[in-house]
Design a protein around this motif. Sequence first.
Motif, mmCIF file in Angstrom:
data_model
loop_
_atom_site.group_PDB
_atom_site.id
_atom_site.type_symbol
_atom_site.label_atom_id
_atom_site.label_comp_id
_atom_site.label_asym_id
_atom_site.label_seq_id
_atom_site.Cartn_x
_atom_site.Cartn_y
_atom_site.Cartn_z
ATOM 1 N N SER A 51 34.336 43.800 40.780
ATOM 2 C CA SER A 51 33.407 44.767 39.412
ATOM 3 C C SER A 51 33.467 43.763 38.337
ATOM 4 C CB SER A 51 34.490 45.384 39.164
ATOM 5 O OG SER A 51 36.230 45.300 38.767
ATOM 6 N N MET A 52 33.792 42.494 37.956
ATOM 7 C CA MET A 52 33.501 41.773 37.059
ATOM 8 C C MET A 52 32.308 40.787 36.990
ATOM 9 S SD MET A 52 37.016 40.060 36.227
ATOM 10 C CE MET A 52 36.880 39.429 34.554
ATOM 11 N N SER A 53 32.056 40.530 38.619
ATOM 12 C CA SER A 53 30.429 39.700 38.100
ATOM 13 C C SER A 53 29.737 40.991 38.305
ATOM 14 C CB SER A 53 31.013 38.923 39.837
ATOM 15 O OG SER A 53 31.096 39.845 41.083
ATOM 16 N N VAL A 118 29.821 36.431 29.828
ATOM 17 C CA VAL A 118 29.449 36.739 31.001
ATOM 18 C C VAL A 118 29.634 35.684 32.415
ATOM 19 C CG1 VAL A 118 27.071 35.957 33.150
ATOM 20 C CG2 VAL A 118 27.345 36.804 30.582
ATOM 21 N N ILE A 119 30.042 34.545 31.762
ATOM 22 C CA ILE A 119 31.309 33.360 32.621
ATOM 23 C C ILE A 119 32.458 33.639 32.470
ATOM 24 C CG2 ILE A 119 32.020 31.306 31.484
ATOM 25 C CD1 ILE A 119 29.179 30.386 32.212
ATOM 26 N N GLU A 120 32.989 34.732 32.049
ATOM 27 C CA GLU A 120 34.247 34.892 32.457
ATOM 28 C C GLU A 120 34.325 36.118 33.670
ATOM 29 O OE1 GLU A 120 38.462 35.646 32.137
ATOM 30 O OE2 GLU A 120 37.027 34.478 30.911
ATOM 31 N N GLY A 121 33.330 36.527 33.909
ATOM 32 C CA GLY A 121 33.537 37.816 34.962
ATOM 33 C C GLY A 121 32.585 36.464 36.332
ATOM 34 N N LEU A 122 31.881 35.620 36.437
ATOM 35 C CA LEU A 122 31.247 34.353 37.446
ATOM 36 C C LEU A 122 32.933 33.378 37.710
ATOM 37 C CD1 LEU A 122 28.238 33.513 35.611
ATOM 38 C CD2 LEU A 122 28.987 35.638 37.320
ATOM 39 N N ASN A 123 32.671 33.125 38.886
ATOM 40 C CA ASN A 123 33.643 32.642 39.659
ATOM 41 C C ASN A 123 32.882 30.604 39.501
ATOM 42 O OD1 ASN A 123 30.901 30.751 41.491
ATOM 43 N ND2 ASN A 123 31.685 32.848 43.014
ATOM 44 N N GLN A 169 41.624 30.976 22.850
ATOM 45 C CA GLN A 169 41.578 30.903 24.379
ATOM 46 C C GLN A 169 42.593 30.696 25.161
ATOM 47 O OE1 GLN A 169 38.875 33.381 24.927
ATOM 48 N NE2 GLN A 169 37.594 33.376 22.588
ATOM 49 N N ILE A 170 42.997 31.732 26.190
ATOM 50 C CA ILE A 170 43.992 31.194 27.474
ATOM 51 C C ILE A 170 43.271 30.701 28.825
ATOM 52 C CG2 ILE A 170 46.062 31.970 26.038
ATOM 53 C CD1 ILE A 170 45.900 34.387 27.917
ATOM 54 N N SER A 171 41.556 31.588 28.936
ATOM 55 C CA SER A 171 41.208 31.188 30.067
ATOM 56 C C SER A 171 40.250 29.897 29.853
ATOM 57 C CB SER A 171 40.134 32.051 29.781
ATOM 58 O OG SER A 171 39.061 32.491 31.018
ATOM 59 N N LEU A 172 39.976 29.210 31.206
ATOM 60 C CA LEU A 172 39.631 28.124 31.272
ATOM 61 C C LEU A 172 37.742 28.384 31.280
ATOM 62 C CD1 LEU A 172 41.868 25.930 33.486
ATOM 63 C CD2 LEU A 172 41.383 25.631 30.557
ATOM 64 N N ARG A 173 37.932 29.409 31.475
ATOM 65 C CA ARG A 173 35.753 30.045 31.688
ATOM 66 C C ARG A 173 35.636 29.836 30.512
ATOM 67 N NH1 ARG A 173 36.109 34.186 36.585
ATOM 68 N NH2 ARG A 173 38.435 34.337 35.743
ATOM 69 N N LYS A 174 36.631 30.126 29.350
ATOM 70 C CA LYS A 174 35.714 30.585 28.375
ATOM 71 C C LYS A 174 36.329 29.450 27.365
ATOM 72 C CE LYS A 174 36.087 35.860 27.468
ATOM 73 N NZ LYS A 174 36.872 37.119 25.953
ATOM 74 N N ILE A 175 36.658 28.838 27.433
ATOM 75 C CA ILE A 175 36.709 27.433 26.908
ATOM 76 C C ILE A 175 36.115 26.542 27.237
ATOM 77 C CG2 ILE A 175 38.262 25.191 27.006
ATOM 78 C CD1 ILE A 175 40.907 26.571 26.721
ATOM 79 N N MET A 176 35.663 27.001 28.207
ATOM 80 C CA MET A 176 34.234 26.145 28.612
ATOM 81 C C MET A 176 33.370 26.347 28.855
ATOM 82 S SD MET A 176 35.302 23.176 30.414
ATOM 83 C CE MET A 176 33.527 22.831 31.300
#
Length: 336
Positions: A51-53, A118-123, A169-176
Amino acid sequence: MKKSLSNIIFMMTLSIGTIISISSNNWLGAWMGLEINLLSFIPLMNNLKNSMSTEASLKYFLVQALASSILLFSIIMMSLNNNNMFNINDINIFNWILNSSLFLKLGVAPFHFWFPEVIEGLNWFIGTILMTWQKLAPMILLSYCVSFNYLNSIILFSIFIGSIGGLNQISLRKIMAYSSINHMGWMLSSFLISNYYWFIYFLIYCFLSISIISLFLKFNIFYINQAFNLMNFSPILKFIIFCNLLSLGGLPPFSGFFPKWIIIQNINSNFLITFMVCLTLITLFYYIRIAYSAFLINYSILKWCLNINVYPNISLYMNFFSLFGLTILVIMYSIY
């Protein structure tokens, strides 16, 4: 089998849309290429099992559709100038609107509100495309019509938001994602010098991002604590992952420092370059905060883990260039 075939078709259409945009000789053709690119990227993002994607693809579609509408509006209004309907101030306003629509597509600050979510919801694979390939067409179109007075404020906003946003941030996707916003500020600053320097920065940024995300993708890492769990597995892997983060942050003597070094040498504005360097040090701070405990804390390692080949050869070569390629690049730059 059908899904993989459809993904290949969508990837080809995605590439074709970008090529149409950057090779078009009029703005309407460039807009059509961006729309083809958008419509082929949405199915790649969407995953019915996640659902996140699905939410991320909907956010991306709404934002990009808004940016495309603004872009088309500015194109139409500027084309009416052939009949001398507007004065020079109106043309400058429409040019700023056109620039804003491309900034919104790029996700640079202060138009960045959609990008980390958007990045947080993607692979990792789709997120890498969004952080690299999807930046190409808007950046090239922006180089045709950039307003330098407007550009300076966007550079300052992007580097500030990209530096401050990743601190908590602790999420690597948000850091990127916030790191990408910071790098976009540096790429936009290269417009003040030459498009050649922008292209060098873009290639090195893409290479560094792909090299480190390939590790996150292989080991299915999405959060900082998952990266720490790998510390008991291989000390070599620990060293490579966190040195790549420092390279992406632009710390010398890694390869990521090279494009920043070029821009620092060639920009004439002392205030701008001082502001950029000082805020990029904040980006390095949250990278070093992640790497600090990994480098300085001892871990108990099982002997049988050291003999397991956990690192693919192609990624080894990519990360070797990321860590030790500055010497090669300095030689190439001095010859040029």
